[in-house]
Each structure stands twice: as structure tokens, then as C-alpha cells.
Write an enzyme that holds these catalytic residues in place. Structure first.
Site, PDB file in Angstrom:
ATOM      1  N   ASP A 200       0.837  -1.197   0.000  1.00  0.00           N
ATOM      2  CA  ASP A 200       0.000   0.000   0.000  1.00  0.00           C
ATOM      3  C   ASP A 200       0.879   1.257   0.000  1.00  0.00           C
ATOM      4  OD1 ASP A 200      -2.763   1.026   0.390  1.00  0.00           O
ATOM      5  OD2 ASP A 200      -1.958   1.804   2.272  1.00  0.00           O
ATOM      6  N   GLU A 271       7.084   6.522 -16.844  1.00  0.00           N
ATOM      7  CA  GLU A 271       8.518   6.650 -16.561  1.00  0.00           C
ATOM      8  C   GLU A 271       8.752   6.750 -15.045  1.00  0.00           C
ATOM      9  OE1 GLU A 271       6.777   8.666 -18.634  1.00  0.00           O
ATOM     10  OE2 GLU A 271       7.408   7.879 -20.572  1.00  0.00           O
TER      11      GLU A 271
HETATM   12  C1  NOJ Z   1      -4.461   2.974  -0.748  1.00  0.00           C
HETATM   13  C2  NOJ Z   1      -5.545   1.981  -0.499  1.00  0.00           C
HETATM   14  O1  NOJ Z   1      -5.770   1.258  -1.672  1.00  0.00           O
HETATM   15  C3  NOJ Z   1      -6.752   2.780  -0.046  1.00  0.00           C
HETATM   16  O2  NOJ Z   1      -7.913   1.996  -0.021  1.00  0.00           O
HETATM   17  C4  NOJ Z   1      -6.431   3.358   1.302  1.00  0.00           C
HETATM   18  O3  NOJ Z   1      -7.485   4.197   1.721  1.00  0.00           O
HETATM   19  C5  NOJ Z   1      -5.145   4.185   1.256  1.00  0.00           C
HETATM   20  N1  NOJ Z   1      -4.109   3.555   0.506  1.00  0.00           N
HETATM   21  C6  NOJ Z   1      -4.618   4.392   2.648  1.00  0.00           C
HETATM   22  O4  NOJ Z   1      -4.089   3.201   3.138  1.00  0.00           O
END
Ligand code: NOJ
Length: 524
Positions: A200, A271
Site C-alpha cells: 500500500d 517513466e
Molecule cells: C491505498 C488503499 O488502496 C486505499 O484503499 C487506502 O485508503 C489508502 N491507501 C490508505 O491506506
């Protein structure tokens, strides 16, 4: 050299809460995932990525972790996870988990201690700063809701950083203990047979050590990478993250088979995204390509993005294509405006591009975004940001035409409303050989025969039609326009077709209906 297992694989994202409920509480769970594995095996999936499974107060549905070593009790137990990994492996399916290293929940014991005792070593695991020169937040950084990314901790007079909700404090990745801890977390799950992690906010872990202000965005910046008018060049996207990923990669490579690291690299230029693979291809093995995901479904734009992506990747790296996930409108809605012809053409495109594909649950039946009454919406971040709720793309899987779509037993209160299960469901599509489900299965079978192999060579590039071939015998042609078109010089057997054509021979001249896509297998 043999290709690594993730190269060219078909991965499938399961938003666990929404996939299959096994115990009647209206929330999908790990036992539910186990019971759905036969569907994935039949479809031809090689690996699943489970959205967060760790304990969490669910302010951001698991993206606010309170224990990196556990399983959320609403989803199951550690024994369920072990069983899922085993059952999946019997079916040739690998299991990837979601790792949230940018921030924890404010209920994580580290943060609880950091906040209650400023002299605790836990304090240094987070980003704290004193007020800015004129009082107020230390700098201009904004969080994902548009508010200041800093929240004042009144007793200490210091601010802590949060790129997302105030209940998701950012970790300080300059801190050696944080680094060591996450290597332990990775090893803990790798030792349990987890095949890899989706990471993430992979572009965001390291922050500028001087906490400099982010600059204002200009017209050259993609709207999806601008945050409240600012470009996050100091609050995220620091080049120093490379050291972390090199170490993680060495750890992942030390396992047999090697574990995969798949980054949520929210960088809009191909890129910029490619940098996360590492110039020596020694960092993340796969990175989400958001420039592609947010592009218009037009032949010229897509062909150009694919060309740029392939040109940017380091030698030996695998491109990754995806059209939907739990944060963005599903592609049958976003790219195809609900038009089945368009979304079937998009599915062919996704599955036939060279490299790895990640399908989002429901893509295989063409699930669209679901309208939901205001009072059922649960996405706190969207409410605070005044944006479209992500709940519309997280509605439960539509397995059948039962009232709860076979997702949960009839009468169970599903955590989010169901879509129109009578109109679209797995069971009905299994019975119909012309369905999107069968098209998807055909495409995944062809992937196993080399459809997505490397050696991409464009044959026609826009404006209406785009056609390409790879090192294998397959030619893919997509007509991303409302006009009929022809592609010359293609001879062979049509082995996948979004239209009514079925399996047939073509000689030299391929006629493409509006929003039509085919895969042709050349002879010999
Ligand atoms: C990206 C995740 O896919 C999303 O669902 C989340 O709210 C944020 N990161 C924070 O972790």
C-alpha cells in the site's frame, strides 16, 4: 532462464469483506474465500491478492492496521488463513496479502504508546514536528481528505503526520526500528506460505527529512497525482525509498519460490512508475500502472501508454495491467459507461497485453459500480474529502440471482448494498457460453498458452483500431470506436471474440465491428 511465477500470471484481487460470507453476518470472510476457490480454479487464476486481512478498527477498512501479525476476527482466524493458503495451493493458486507500511492505525499499540509517553522509543516510529514558524501545522502538506496532513497532539504541543485520515498516523521510515520491524513482518508471513504482498502507498513511505513544503502543481501535472493543488514531491515520492525495496527484494528472493512485491505506486507517468522496479530491476517486481488505468479507453492513448511503459521498464521487468480496484470506479463503468461491448473489448485488451494482469473481483462478469443510498455509505475518507464514495466499487460479489446474490445467505444484512444480481451473476453466466465470464475464462486459458508473452509488436496503432502481436502466435485486435473497421494481413483462427463470431478462420482481412475485440491464433 525460466520466467518467475508472477511474470505473465493472472492475479485476482479479492476485497475480502465483499466476496463471500460464510457465517451469515453479511461480511465476506476467509472461509468464504476458501469456498470460492473452485470458481477461480475454473476461471484460470494463478494468484489472489487479498485486501487487508489484519486486525483493524476499520476506519479505512483494514488500511489502518492495529496488529501486523494477526487476522481480523471479522474475517477469520490464523488457522483459516493457513487453511486458505493450503487449499489455494492445491489448486495452483498463490495467495498474496496486503501490507500497509506507510501508516498504522492510531489504535496500534506503537502509536498508543508513542502518544501517551513522548519519551518512549515508540515515539520515534512516527513523524512528529513542532508547530510551524507562525504557529499552526509544521508545513503545507495536505492529507487525502484535503485537510492539513498534521494533527496537533495537545499534551506535547507537537504535531503528528498523517497522509490519510488523522486515525492513520504515518510511520517514520528514517527510523531503523521501523525498517527492522517490517522485515520481520514480511518474513513472518512469507514463512507461512504467503506468496507476496501488494504494498500500500508504495511511493509514499519515505518523507523529506527536512519536511519541506510541497510545491504548487502546474498544468503539466496529471490531476490524479495532484493533492489539494500541490505535487507531493516532499511528502511522498522520495528516491530514498529505493534502499528499503532493495532490502525487501533480497528477502523476497531468498525464498523458494521467490516471493513477489507488488507496489501501489501512485505515480501517473509510466517513466516515474518504472523507477520503483529499480534501474537494475532489483526493487519491486511488479508496480501498478496508474497512468494506464486512468487513461481514456481509446486506441491511440492506450497504445501510446503501452509503448511508453515498455520503453521505461528495466531489462527483464514485468509490466502489470489493471483496470479496476477498490479505490477507483470499475472499468465496465469508467471505461465502458456500462456498455457491454466496450467492457468486453477492454477485458480482451487487459488480458492480451504482455505481462501480468490483475483482475478485480467481478471483472470476470462485467460488474459495474453500484448506486447506493446515502445512508448506507461507509467510506469515511470520501465523506471528509467530499468525493464519490469508494463503496460504489466495493459492493458484494454477485454469485447468483438470490436476493443476497449468493454472497451471503438470504436475509443477512450485507455490510454494503448488493447490485442488480438478477441482471448480472456468476451462475447465469456460467450457463451461457457467450457470457463475459466464458470470454474471460477463454482469455485466461490463452494466457497460459502465451497470449501475454513478451515481445510486444504493434501492428496497427489507432485512432480506432489497435492490434499487436507478441513472441507467441497470437494477434490481438481491438476496435475501440463506434465505427466498423478492417485490419489487413491477419490470417489464422479466431480463438476469442467479444462479438458473435465464435471460432472461425480468417484470411488476410479481419472485419471489426464497433467496440469489438478478437484474438487470432496464427497457423504454424
Ligand atoms: C491505498 C488503499 O488502496 C486505499 O484503499 C487506502 O485508503 C489508502 N491507501 C490508505 O491506506
Amino acid at each position: 532462464m525460466t520466467e518467475p511465477w508472477w511474470s505473465g500470471a493472472t492475479l485476482y484481487q479479492i476485497y475480502v469483506r465483499s466476496w463471500k460470507d460464510s457465517n451469515g453476518d453479511g461480511i465476506g470472510d476467509l472461509q468464504g474465500v476458501i469456498s470460492g476457490l473452485d470458481h477461480l480454479e475454473w476461471l484460470g487464476v494463478d494468484g489472489i491478492w487479498l485486501s487487508p486481512t489484519m486486525p483493524s478498527p476499520n476506519r479505512d477498512w483494514g488500511y489502518d492496521v492495529s496488529d501486523y501479525y494477526g487476522v481480523h476476527p471479522e474475517l477469520g482466524t490464523e488457522a483459516d488463513m493457513a487453511r486458505l493458503i493450503e487449499e489455494a495451493s492445491w489448486r495452483g493458486i498463490r495467495v498474496l496479502l496486503d501490507l500497509v507500511p506507510n501508516h498504522t492505525s492510531d489504535a496500534h499499540p506503537w502509536f498508543v504508546q508513542a502518544r501517551s509517553d513522548p519519551s518512549s522509543p515508540m515515539r520515534e516510529r512516527y513523524v512528529w514536528a513542532k508547530p510551524g514558524a507562525g504557529g499552526g501545522p509544521p508545513n503545507n502538506w495536505r492529507d487525502a481528505t484535503g485537510a492539513s496532513a498534521w494533527t496537533l497532539d495537545e499534551p506535547s504541543g507537537q504535531y503528528y503526520l498523517h497522509n490519510f485520515l488523522p486515525s492513520q498516523p504515518d510511520l517514520d521510515w528514517w527510523n531503523g526500528e521501523v525498517r527492522a520491524e517490517f522485515e520481520r513482518i514480511l518474513a513472518y508471513w512469507f514463512d507461512r506460505g504467503v506468496a507476496g504482498f501488494r504494498i500500500d502507498v508504495a511511493h509514499g513511505l519515505v518523507k523529506d527529512s527536512q519536511l519541506r513544503d510541497d510545491p504548487e502543481a502546474g498544468p503539466e501535472h496529471h490531476p490524479m497525482e495532484v493533492r489539494s493543488g500541490l505535487v507531493p514531491v516532499y511528502s511522498a515520492n522520495r528516491p530514498e525509498v529505493a534502499d528499503i525495496y532493495r532490502r525487501w527484494r533480497r528477502l523476497a528472493d531468498s525464498y523458494e519460490p521467490p516471493r513477489a512485491l507488488l507496489g501501489e505506486t501512485w505515480v501517473l507517468s509510466p517513466e516515474g512508475m518504472a523507477r520503483f522496479y529499480g534501474e537494475e530491476a532489483d526493487q519491486l517486481q511488479l508496480c501498478f500502472n496508474f497512468g494506464f488505468l486512468f487513461a481514456d479507453l481509446s486506441a491511440g492513448t492506450m497504445a501510446d501508454l503501452v509503448r511508453r511503459t515498455l520503453a521505461s521498464l528495466p531489462e527483464g521487468a514485468t509490466p502489470l495491467w489493471t483496470g479496476s480496484n477498490h479505490d477507483v470506479s470499475r472499468f465496465p463503468t469508467r471505461w465502458a459507461a456500462g456498455d457491454e461491448r466496450r467492457s468486453r473489448a477492454a477485458l480482451v485488451m487487459l488480458c492480451a497485453l504482455p505481462g501480468t494482469v490483475v483482475l478485480y473481483y467481478g471483472d470476470e462478469i462485467g460488474m459495474t459500480d453500484v448506486e447506493m443510498p446515502e445512508e448506507r455509505l461507509l467510506d469515511e475518507m470520501a465523506v471528509l474529502a467530499g468525493r464519490t464514495s469508494r463503496d460504489h466499487f466495493r459492493s458484494p460479489m454477485q454469485w447468483s440471482d438470490r436476493p443476497n446474490g449468493g454472497f451471503a445467505e438470504d436475509g443477512a444484512p450485507t455490510w454494503l448494498p448488493m447490485g442488480d444480481c438478477a441482471a448480472l451473476n456468476v451462475r447465469a453466466q456460467r450457463a451461457d457460453p457467450r457470457s463475459t465470464l466464458h470470454l474471460c475464462r477463454t482469455l485466461l486459458m490463452l494466457r497460459r498458452r502465451g497470449l501475454a508473452s513478451s515481445g510486444y509488436r504493434p501492428l496497427v496503432e489507432g485512432p480506432d483500431v489497435w492490434a499487436w502481436e507478441g513472441a507467441s502466435r497470437f494477434v490481438t485486435a481491438v476496435n475501440l470506436s463506434p465505427r466498423t473497421a478492417e485490419v489487413a494481413g491477419v490470417t489464422g483462427t479466431v480463438v476469442a471474440d467479444t462479438g458473435d463470431g465464435g471460432r472461425r478462420s480468417v484470411a488476410e482481412r479481419l472485419v471489426m465491428e464497433p467496440w469489438h475485440a478478437v484474438v487470432v491464433e496464427r497457423e504454424g
